[in-house]
Each structure stands twice: as structure tokens, then as C-alpha cells.
Design a protein around this motif. Structure first.
Motif, PDB file in Angstrom:
ATOM      1  N   PRO A 274       0.815  -1.205   0.000  1.00 29.62           N
ATOM      2  CA  PRO A 274       0.000   0.000   0.000  1.00 29.62           C
ATOM      3  C   PRO A 274       0.856   1.267   0.000  1.00 29.62           C
ATOM      4  N   HIS A 275       2.153   1.052   0.142  1.00 31.90           N
ATOM      5  CA  HIS A 275       3.098   2.157   0.338  1.00 31.90           C
ATOM      6  C   HIS A 275       4.484   1.597   0.002  1.00 31.90           C
ATOM      7  N   LYS A 276       5.394   2.428  -0.464  1.00 33.57           N
ATOM      8  CA  LYS A 276       6.708   1.937  -0.887  1.00 33.57           C
ATOM      9  C   LYS A 276       7.499   1.284   0.246  1.00 33.57           C
ATOM     10  N   SER A 277       7.122   1.581   1.500  1.00 28.55           N
ATOM     11  CA  SER A 277       7.865   1.043   2.645  1.00 28.55           C
ATOM     12  C   SER A 277       7.124  -0.074   3.372  1.00 28.55           C
ATOM     13  N   PHE A 278       5.988  -0.529   2.820  1.00 29.03           N
ATOM     14  CA  PHE A 278       5.189  -1.535   3.517  1.00 29.03           C
ATOM     15  C   PHE A 278       4.672  -2.610   2.556  1.00 29.03           C
ATOM     16  N   VAL A 279       4.580  -3.832   3.081  1.00 33.68           N
ATOM     17  CA  VAL A 279       3.859  -4.926   2.432  1.00 33.68           C
ATOM     18  C   VAL A 279       2.880  -5.451   3.474  1.00 33.68           C
ATOM     19  N   VAL A 280       1.602  -5.404   3.163  1.00 34.48           N
ATOM     20  CA  VAL A 280       0.571  -5.747   4.143  1.00 34.48           C
ATOM     21  C   VAL A 280      -0.072  -7.092   3.810  1.00 34.48           C
ATOM     22  N   ASN A 281      -0.318  -7.881   4.838  1.00 34.17           N
ATOM     23  CA  ASN A 281      -1.087  -9.113   4.692  1.00 34.17           C
ATOM     24  C   ASN A 281      -2.561  -8.730   4.594  1.00 34.17           C
ATOM     25  N   LEU A 282      -3.201  -8.961   3.469  1.00 39.53           N
ATOM     26  CA  LEU A 282      -4.596  -8.566   3.283  1.00 39.53           C
ATOM     27  C   LEU A 282      -5.515  -9.269   4.280  1.00 39.53           C
ATOM     28  N   TYR A 283      -5.102 -10.424   4.746  1.00 34.96           N
ATOM     29  CA  TYR A 283      -5.877 -11.151   5.756  1.00 34.96           C
ATOM     30  C   TYR A 283      -5.995 -10.355   7.045  1.00 34.96           C
ATOM     31  N   SER A 284      -5.008  -9.524   7.341  1.00 34.13           N
ATOM     32  CA  SER A 284      -4.974  -8.805   8.616  1.00 34.13           C
ATOM     33  C   SER A 284      -5.668  -7.451   8.563  1.00 34.13           C
ATOM     34  N   VAL A 285      -6.187  -7.059   7.391  1.00 33.04           N
ATOM     35  CA  VAL A 285      -6.831  -5.746   7.251  1.00 33.04           C
ATOM     36  C   VAL A 285      -8.236  -5.780   7.853  1.00 33.04           C
ATOM     37  N   LYS A 286      -8.500  -4.818   8.728  1.00 33.03           N
ATOM     38  CA  LYS A 286      -9.823  -4.695   9.328  1.00 33.03           C
ATOM     39  C   LYS A 286     -10.653  -3.622   8.636  1.00 33.03           C
ATOM     40  N   ASN A 287     -10.025  -2.499   8.300  1.00 32.50           N
ATOM     41  CA  ASN A 287     -10.760  -1.388   7.724  1.00 32.50           C
ATOM     42  C   ASN A 287      -9.787  -0.415   7.075  1.00 32.50           C
TER      43      ASN A 287
ATOM     44  N   LEU B 222      -3.214  -1.867  15.121  1.00 30.94           N
ATOM     45  CA  LEU B 222      -2.188  -1.028  14.508  1.00 30.94           C
ATOM     46  C   LEU B 222      -2.686  -0.431  13.192  1.00 30.94           C
ATOM     47  N   THR B 223      -2.031   0.624  12.749  1.00 27.98           N
ATOM     48  CA  THR B 223      -2.368   1.228  11.462  1.00 27.98           C
ATOM     49  C   THR B 223      -1.130   1.281  10.571  1.00 27.98           C
ATOM     50  N   VAL B 224      -1.370   1.188   9.281  1.00 25.22           N
ATOM     51  CA  VAL B 224      -0.319   1.259   8.266  1.00 25.22           C
ATOM     52  C   VAL B 224      -0.728   2.336   7.268  1.00 25.22           C
ATOM     53  N   PRO B 225       0.209   3.167   6.813  1.00 27.33           N
ATOM     54  CA  PRO B 225      -0.152   4.230   5.870  1.00 27.33           C
ATOM     55  C   PRO B 225      -0.484   3.694   4.478  1.00 27.33           C
ATOM     56  N   LEU B 226      -1.443   4.351   3.835  1.00 27.78           N
ATOM     57  CA  LEU B 226      -1.818   4.040   2.463  1.00 27.78           C
ATOM     58  C   LEU B 226      -1.480   5.259   1.616  1.00 27.78           C
ATOM     59  N   SER B 227      -0.570   5.100   0.692  1.00 36.61           N
ATOM     60  CA  SER B 227      -0.176   6.251  -0.113  1.00 36.61           C
ATOM     61  C   SER B 227      -1.288   6.615  -1.085  1.00 36.61           C
ATOM     62  N   GLN B 228      -1.394   7.902  -1.367  1.00 36.24           N
ATOM     63  CA  GLN B 228      -2.427   8.366  -2.287  1.00 36.24           C
ATOM     64  C   GLN B 228      -2.259   7.742  -3.666  1.00 36.24           C
ATOM     65  N   LYS B 229      -1.016   7.566  -4.072  1.00 38.96           N
ATOM     66  CA  LYS B 229      -0.718   7.000  -5.384  1.00 38.96           C
ATOM     67  C   LYS B 229      -1.199   5.560  -5.505  1.00 38.96           C
ATOM     68  N   LYS B 230      -1.106   4.790  -4.397  1.00 42.64           N
ATOM     69  CA  LYS B 230      -1.464   3.377  -4.434  1.00 42.64           C
ATOM     70  C   LYS B 230      -2.859   3.089  -3.874  1.00 42.64           C
ATOM     71  N   SER B 231      -3.584   4.136  -3.471  1.00 38.48           N
ATOM     72  CA  SER B 231      -4.864   3.951  -2.794  1.00 38.48           C
ATOM     73  C   SER B 231      -5.860   3.122  -3.616  1.00 38.48           C
ATOM     74  N   MET B 232      -6.116   3.538  -4.835  1.00 37.20           N
ATOM     75  CA  MET B 232      -7.098   2.842  -5.661  1.00 37.20           C
ATOM     76  C   MET B 232      -6.663   1.417  -5.961  1.00 37.20           C
ATOM     77  N   GLU B 233      -5.388   1.255  -6.260  1.00 34.70           N
ATOM     78  CA  GLU B 233      -4.841  -0.067  -6.577  1.00 34.70           C
ATOM     79  C   GLU B 233      -4.949  -1.017  -5.385  1.00 34.70           C
ATOM     80  N   PHE B 234      -4.622  -0.504  -4.189  1.00 36.80           N
ATOM     81  CA  PHE B 234      -4.674  -1.347  -2.998  1.00 36.80           C
ATOM     82  C   PHE B 234      -6.115  -1.725  -2.662  1.00 36.80           C
ATOM     83  N   ARG B 235      -7.033  -0.773  -2.740  1.00 36.85           N
ATOM     84  CA  ARG B 235      -8.438  -1.051  -2.454  1.00 36.85           C
ATOM     85  C   ARG B 235      -8.998  -2.092  -3.429  1.00 36.85           C
TER      86      ARG B 235
END
Length: 236
Positions: free
Chosen positions: A183-196, A208-221
Motif C-alpha cells: 500500500p506504500h513503498k515502505s510496507f507490504v501488508v497481509n490482506l488477511y490482517s486488514v480490518k478497515n 495497529l495502522t499502516v499508511p496508504l499512499s495516495q498514489k497506491k490507494s485505488m490499486e490497494f483497495r
């Protein structure tokens, strides 16, 4: 014999669902029925599958599922709902499937068939990583995310933090097919662990929270919605 629970505050839906389950071919169900989330939560029985209404008074299906997940990580939760846009609920809980009311036999049986297929799969596979201390083998669902910080890559899990010997971009590529996404150049998130997701913050199941970059927002969602709709991580 398979234990299954039905929880719905509408008596007609409860009766219809029970009738359909009794007609399901090849599998004999032991069926418990509940008219409220409180009643289901009060049961001490372990179920393989729970058919759960979302819109119930007092404790709704989302909260009921959240509390069930605290004590049972394996049960397949199938929502029965009046809402066609169920993605608004998908982030809050990892559900196996969603079925629209009025319930259709073909759709119910299709989800039950898939649930039994998943039950035959081996346990959550372990992933292997090279760390500063040696080889780490960890179940994929125990991983929350990876973070690149101070020229090091950290694996953050439910039980601890480990320093890996690799590049964050390489992880993003290698783990993409296993339900992980950047979701961000410095993070790789396990989609299983996403709550919201709220704005540009990704909330994980442990708070915990992880940042979502504006550039990757649509792609990650889009990746998260695909992950949920495929049923890969819909095990709330």
C-alpha cells in the motif's frame, strides 16, 4: 456429521434456511438455530459453519462475528443479508461468503460446496524467511505486515518482530500471490490482517495502522476487494 448454526431474527428465514440445509445432498448436518447474536454467543458448541444475519437488533452480525472470531479462528462464517453492497461489511470481519435474501437454494449449496472444499485443504501453510537470527518459519495468517525502516526490513507478526535479510520490493513481488500487497513503498501488508480503511490509514485486526499512499490507494483497495470477493481471506 457437521455442526452448523443458523442465526437470524426473522423466523421465516430461519425456518427456510434450516429446511434447505436438511435437503443438502451427501452431508448430514446437526443444526442449531438462534434468533439473536446474544443467543449464539452464549452457545458453548464449536461449529464448522455459521450462517449469520447481519441486520439484527442489539448485537448485530458484525459484532457477533467479531466476538466469535476471538475464540474460533477456523469456523466458516457465511452472511445472509438484505444488502447487495456487502463490501461495506467486508473490512470489519473476514467472512467466507455473503448470500442475499431471499435465500436461493443454488447459491446456498454453491457456498456450502466451496466451504467443504476449503475444509479439505491443508492447514495454513508456513512461509520461510532468512532473519538476522537464522531461518524463520511462520504461518502466513500470523503475519501482519512488513516494513522498511532505517535500511532494514521488519516482519511484524501477531507474536513478535523479526529483522529480515531481503528487500521490501522483492517481498512485495514474491508474496503478491499469497495475499500480500504494497500500500506504500515502505510496507507490504497481509490482506488477511486488514480490518478497515479510513482515508489513507489501513487499520489492522490487532489495532495497529499502516499508511496508504495516495498514489497506491485505488490499486490497494481494488486488490483488497478482489481478495475478499475470491473468498481467499473471507474467514473473518
Amino acid at each position: 456429521m457437521v455442526w452448523i448454526a443458523i442465526c437470524d431474527d426473522e423466523a421465516a428465514v430461519l425456518q427456510q434456511t434450516e429446511t434447505l440445509l436438511k435437503e443438502y445432498p451427501e452431508v448430514d448436518f446437526c443444526i442449531d438455530t438462534f434468533t439473536s447474536g446474544e443467543a449464539l454467543l452464549g452457545s458453548t458448541r464449536s461449529y464448522e459453519i455459521i450462517l449469520l444475519d447481519i441486520d439484527m437488533p442489539k448485537t448485530d452480525g458484525i459484532e457477533t462475528a467479531r466476538l466469535i472470531r476471538q475464540r474460533d479462528k477456523k469456523v466458516k462464517l457465511i452472511y445472509i443479508t438484505n444488502y447487495s453492497d456487502y463490501t461495506v461489511f467486508a473490512f470489519a470481519v473476514h467472512a467466507f461468503a455473503y448470500l442475499l435474501k431471499p435465500l436461493k437454494k443454488e447459491e446456498l449449496y454453491k457456498q456450502l460446496d466451496e466451504a467443504f472444499e476449503y475444509m479439505q485443504l491443508p492447514a495454513d501453510p508456513q512461509l520461510e524467511f532468512h532473519t538476522a537470527e537464522g531461518i524463520l518459519r511462520i504461518n502466513s495468517n500470523d503475519i501482519l505486515y512488513f516494513e522498511y525502516q532505517n535500511r532494514k526490513v521488519y516482519l511484524r507478526s501477531m507474536t513478535g518482530t523479526y529483522i529480515l535479510k531481503c528487500k521490501i520490493t522483492d517481498l512485495g513481488v514474491q508474496l503478491k500471490e499469497k495475499g500480500f500487497y504494497m500500500p506504500h513503498k515502505s510496507f507490504v501488508v497481509n490482506l488477511y490482517s486488514v480490518k478497515n480503511i479510513k482515508g489513507y490509514d489501513i487499520y489492522l485486526i490487532n489495532g495497529l495502522t499502516v499508511p496508504l499512499s495516495q498514489k497506491k490507494s485505488m490499486e490497494f483497495r481494488r486488490a483488497l476487494n478482489h481478495y475478499l470477493s475470491e473468498g481467499i481471506g473471507l474467514h473473518i
